[in-house]
Structures are given as structure tokens and as C-alpha cells.
Design a protein around this motif. Structure first.
Motif, PDB file in Angstrom:
ATOM      1  N   ALA A 116       0.834  -1.207   0.000  1.00  0.00           N
ATOM      2  CA  ALA A 116       0.000   0.000   0.000  1.00  0.00           C
ATOM      3  C   ALA A 116       0.865   1.253   0.000  1.00  0.00           C
ATOM      4  O   ALA A 116       0.606   2.203  -0.756  1.00  0.00           O
ATOM      5  CB  ALA A 116      -0.937  -0.012   1.198  1.00  0.00           C
ATOM      6  N   LEU A 117       1.896   1.283   0.842  1.00  0.00           N
ATOM      7  CA  LEU A 117       2.778   2.442   0.894  1.00  0.00           C
ATOM      8  C   LEU A 117       3.408   2.702  -0.467  1.00  0.00           C
ATOM      9  O   LEU A 117       3.400   3.830  -0.969  1.00  0.00           O
ATOM     10  CB  LEU A 117       3.881   2.230   1.942  1.00  0.00           C
ATOM     11  N   ASN A 118       3.956   1.675  -1.084  1.00  0.00           N
ATOM     12  CA  ASN A 118       4.638   1.866  -2.363  1.00  0.00           C
ATOM     13  C   ASN A 118       3.677   2.237  -3.479  1.00  0.00           C
ATOM     14  O   ASN A 118       4.039   3.001  -4.384  1.00  0.00           O
ATOM     15  CB  ASN A 118       5.464   0.631  -2.711  1.00  0.00           C
ATOM     16  N   THR A 119       2.460   1.730  -3.431  1.00  0.00           N
ATOM     17  CA  THR A 119       1.451   2.148  -4.409  1.00  0.00           C
ATOM     18  C   THR A 119       1.171   3.638  -4.268  1.00  0.00           C
ATOM     19  O   THR A 119       1.166   4.386  -5.250  1.00  0.00           O
ATOM     20  CB  THR A 119       0.157   1.335  -4.223  1.00  0.00           C
ATOM     21  N   LEU A 120       0.968   4.093  -3.036  1.00  0.00           N
ATOM     22  CA  LEU A 120       0.699   5.517  -2.802  1.00  0.00           C
ATOM     23  C   LEU A 120       1.885   6.382  -3.209  1.00  0.00           C
ATOM     24  O   LEU A 120       1.712   7.460  -3.789  1.00  0.00           O
ATOM     25  CB  LEU A 120       0.354   5.747  -1.330  1.00  0.00           C
ATOM     26  N   LEU A 121       3.102   5.921  -2.939  1.00  0.00           N
ATOM     27  CA  LEU A 121       4.283   6.709  -3.284  1.00  0.00           C
ATOM     28  C   LEU A 121       4.500   6.812  -4.791  1.00  0.00           C
ATOM     29  O   LEU A 121       5.297   7.644  -5.243  1.00  0.00           O
ATOM     30  CB  LEU A 121       5.530   6.119  -2.621  1.00  0.00           C
ATOM     31  N   SER A 122       3.802   5.996  -5.564  1.00  0.00           N
ATOM     32  CA  SER A 122       3.909   6.095  -7.022  1.00  0.00           C
ATOM     33  C   SER A 122       3.018   7.195  -7.587  1.00  0.00           C
ATOM     34  O   SER A 122       3.109   7.521  -8.774  1.00  0.00           O
ATOM     35  CB  SER A 122       3.550   4.746  -7.672  1.00  0.00           C
ATOM     36  N   PHE A 123       2.169   7.790  -6.755  1.00  0.00           N
ATOM     37  CA  PHE A 123       1.286   8.876  -7.188  1.00  0.00           C
ATOM     38  C   PHE A 123       1.989  10.219  -6.992  1.00  0.00           C
ATOM     39  O   PHE A 123       2.649  10.436  -5.967  1.00  0.00           O
ATOM     40  CB  PHE A 123      -0.027   8.864  -6.397  1.00  0.00           C
ATOM     41  N   ASP A 124       1.796  11.135  -7.916  1.00  0.00           N
ATOM     42  CA  ASP A 124       2.489  12.420  -7.852  1.00  0.00           C
ATOM     43  C   ASP A 124       2.240  13.163  -6.548  1.00  0.00           C
ATOM     44  O   ASP A 124       3.135  13.838  -6.039  1.00  0.00           O
ATOM     45  CB  ASP A 124       2.076  13.310  -9.030  1.00  0.00           C
ATOM     46  N   VAL A 125       1.020  13.059  -6.007  1.00  0.00           N
ATOM     47  CA  VAL A 125       0.692  13.807  -4.795  1.00  0.00           C
ATOM     48  C   VAL A 125       1.632  13.460  -3.643  1.00  0.00           C
ATOM     49  O   VAL A 125       1.982  14.317  -2.832  1.00  0.00           O
ATOM     50  CB  VAL A 125      -0.787  13.588  -4.395  1.00  0.00           C
ATOM     51  N   TYR A 126       2.097  12.199  -3.584  1.00  0.00           N
ATOM     52  CA  TYR A 126       3.085  11.800  -2.577  1.00  0.00           C
ATOM     53  C   TYR A 126       4.511  11.852  -3.127  1.00  0.00           C
ATOM     54  O   TYR A 126       5.443  12.215  -2.412  1.00  0.00           O
ATOM     55  CB  TYR A 126       2.775  10.403  -2.049  1.00  0.00           C
ATOM     56  N   LYS A 127       4.677  11.484  -4.379  1.00  0.00           N
ATOM     57  CA  LYS A 127       6.020  11.468  -4.972  1.00  0.00           C
ATOM     58  C   LYS A 127       6.701  12.828  -4.840  1.00  0.00           C
ATOM     59  O   LYS A 127       7.902  12.916  -4.573  1.00  0.00           O
ATOM     60  CB  LYS A 127       5.896  11.079  -6.451  1.00  0.00           C
ATOM     61  N   ASN A 128       5.929  13.882  -5.006  1.00  0.00           N
ATOM     62  CA  ASN A 128       6.504  15.231  -5.016  1.00  0.00           C
ATOM     63  C   ASN A 128       6.922  15.735  -3.632  1.00  0.00           C
ATOM     64  O   ASN A 128       7.649  16.722  -3.534  1.00  0.00           O
ATOM     65  CB  ASN A 128       5.519  16.210  -5.647  1.00  0.00           C
ATOM     66  N   VAL A 129       6.445  15.087  -2.574  1.00  0.00           N
ATOM     67  CA  VAL A 129       6.797  15.543  -1.219  1.00  0.00           C
ATOM     68  C   VAL A 129       7.648  14.526  -0.462  1.00  0.00           C
ATOM     69  O   VAL A 129       7.909  14.684   0.723  1.00  0.00           O
ATOM     70  CB  VAL A 129       5.529  15.884  -0.389  1.00  0.00           C
ATOM     71  N   THR A 130       8.107  13.495  -1.164  1.00  0.00           N
ATOM     72  CA  THR A 130       8.822  12.392  -0.513  1.00  0.00           C
ATOM     73  C   THR A 130      10.304  12.407  -0.857  1.00  0.00           C
ATOM     74  O   THR A 130      10.685  12.608  -2.017  1.00  0.00           O
ATOM     75  CB  THR A 130       8.204  11.045  -0.920  1.00  0.00           C
ATOM     76  N   ARG A 131      11.107  12.171   0.158  1.00  0.00           N
ATOM     77  CA  ARG A 131      12.547  11.956  -0.043  1.00  0.00           C
ATOM     78  C   ARG A 131      12.750  10.453  -0.161  1.00  0.00           C
ATOM     79  O   ARG A 131      12.589   9.718   0.818  1.00  0.00           O
ATOM     80  CB  ARG A 131      13.356  12.510   1.120  1.00  0.00           C
ATOM     81  N   PHE A 132      13.083   9.989  -1.344  1.00  0.00           N
ATOM     82  CA  PHE A 132      13.317   8.571  -1.599  1.00  0.00           C
ATOM     83  C   PHE A 132      14.798   8.299  -1.318  1.00  0.00           C
ATOM     84  O   PHE A 132      15.664   8.512  -2.165  1.00  0.00           O
ATOM     85  CB  PHE A 132      12.937   8.223  -3.032  1.00  0.00           C
ATOM     86  N   THR A 133      15.070   7.838  -0.113  1.00  0.00           N
ATOM     87  CA  THR A 133      16.440   7.779   0.394  1.00  0.00           C
ATOM     88  C   THR A 133      17.082   6.430   0.106  1.00  0.00           C
ATOM     89  O   THR A 133      16.564   5.380   0.493  1.00  0.00           O
ATOM     90  CB  THR A 133      16.442   8.066   1.906  1.00  0.00           C
ATOM     91  N   MET A 134      18.218   6.482  -0.552  1.00  0.00           N
ATOM     92  CA  MET A 134      18.933   5.271  -0.900  1.00  0.00           C
ATOM     93  C   MET A 134      19.703   4.747   0.312  1.00  0.00           C
ATOM     94  O   MET A 134      20.054   5.498   1.230  1.00  0.00           O
ATOM     95  CB  MET A 134      19.891   5.550  -2.062  1.00  0.00           C
ATOM     96  N   SER A 135      19.989   3.467   0.298  1.00  0.00           N
ATOM     97  CA  SER A 135      20.733   2.838   1.389  1.00  0.00           C
ATOM     98  C   SER A 135      22.064   3.542   1.634  1.00  0.00           C
ATOM     99  O   SER A 135      22.454   3.794   2.781  1.00  0.00           O
ATOM    100  CB  SER A 135      20.973   1.362   1.062  1.00  0.00           C
TER     101      SER A 135
END
Length: 200
Positions: A116-135
Motif C-alpha cells: 500500500a505504501l509503495n502504491t501511494l508513493l507512485s502517485f504524484d501527490v506523494y512522490k513530489n513531497v517524498t525523499r526517496f532515500t537510498m541505502s
């Protein structure tokens, strides 16, 4: 959401909240320090598992069984971000996790919070405010996908980042930076014994 609002009223302005797996996450230092230094203007911070959905068996099946082939096809090339090491702005996080809950309630596959989290993060509304932090940025070591030999037997050549390592009793990135969080350490027998002795 309501509980977080009550905390905010009681204690004043909350900087961050963290949704951390209580069973298998170690804080190697105060994670707020990492967030203060690295969040910038983003509202959500998520840690990468260093694999894409199409390359990780458990994640692939969980996503497809939970939300169907359309969602899987939409997300299969995306990197997987772990649901047990999420942090960010309290209001944005409370709304994100309400949406995670609502997606899980409608799923035939139990409570697939990570899908569910990853599905939501694929939407622009969340993608644009998220820091996708690499290992390699040192937020969270996801040992379940980067170190666990049961997973690596199938996906080692699919890892998109160098593996973390245990240096004495500190888990570090390949460049020697200590992680703020170490997740799923208990899946690695050598790490488990050393880290549990350190933090007992």
C-alpha cells in the motif's frame, strides 16, 4: 491521525513522527539528527531496499496479490521502499498512513502495508513531497534484502547499491557511514548475536 493531533496539542509543534517496526529496528544514533540534516523541504522520508519490485519475490507477489496486475504493472520497475522505517512531517505522515490503512482494508490479501505504501508513493501527490532515500545515504539498512542470503541467492545480481557491512558492532554503508537505523538485523545470525549483545 486523531492521536497524533492530541500529541501535538499536548507537546507543541512536533517536528517529525516515525513509523518504525518495533521488533527489529535498532537506532544506532538519534534518527532526528539525520532527518534535520537531510530532509530539506520534503515531508516524508522512506528508505530503499536496493531492489526493484520485479526483482524481489516476496515484494512482487505481495503487491500483485494485494492490488492486482494493473498496480503491479504500474510499479514493477520501481524501487521498493520499506514500510518499517518511514519518517516525516507529522500531518503529512498521519494522512499518508490513513491512506495506507484504507487501501489495506479493501485488500483481499490481509494487511499489505508495504504494498500500500509503495502504491501511494507512485502517485504524484506523494512522490513530489517524498525523499526517496537510498541505502548509501545512511538512513536505514534494510538487511532483509541487502544481506539475507535467502533473498540474495535469487536477487544478488539485481541489487542496485553496494551492500552494507558490520564493522565491529556498527552497521555501515559501503563508504563507512554508520546508519541511523538498522532494520531486520535479526535475520542475519552473526549480526543478531553481536547487536543484541551490544544493546541488551
Amino acid at each position: 491521525h486523531q492521536a497524533i493531533e492530541q500529541l501535538n496539542e499536548e507537546f507543541g509543534d512536533l517536528r517529525y513522527i516515525m513509523a518504525i517496526d518495533p521488533k527489529d529496528v535498532i537506532f544506532q544514533y538519534n534518527p532526528s539528527e539525520w532527518l534535520e540534516k537531510n530532509m530539506g523541504d520534503k515531508k516524508i522520508n522512506v528508505g530503499c531496499e536496493s531492489l526493484r519490485y520485479k526483482d524481489e519475490e516476496w515484494g512482487r507477489e505481495n503487491l500483485a496479490h494485494s492490488f492486482g496486475e494493473y498496480v503491479y504493472e504500474r510499479c514493477k520497475d520501481n524501487l521498493i521502499f520499506n514500510c518499517g522505517t518511514v519518517a516525516g512531517d507529522w500531518k503529512t505522515m498521519s494522512e499518508l498512513f490513513l491512506n495506507v490503512y484504507l487501501l489495506c482494508v479493501g485488500s483481499p490479501n490481509g494487511t499489505p502495508d508495504q504494498a500500500a505504501l509503495n502504491t501511494l508513493l507512485s502517485f504524484d501527490v506523494y512522490k513530489n513531497v517524498t525523499r526517496f532515500t537510498m541505502s548509501e545515504e545512511g538512513w536505514a539498512c534494510q538487511a532483509g534484502t541487502t544481506i539475507d542470503e535467502k533473498v540474495l541467492r535469487v536477487s544478488r545480481d539485481k541489487l542496485i547499491e553496494p551492500q552494507p557491512y558490520l564493522d565491529g558492532d556498527v552497521v555501515k554503508t559501503s563508504k563507512g557511514t554508520p546508519f541511523a537505523l538498522v532494520h531486520q538485523y535479526d535475520r542475519i545470525p552473526e549480526w543478531k548475536s553481536i547487536l543484541e549483545e551490544k544493546y541488551k
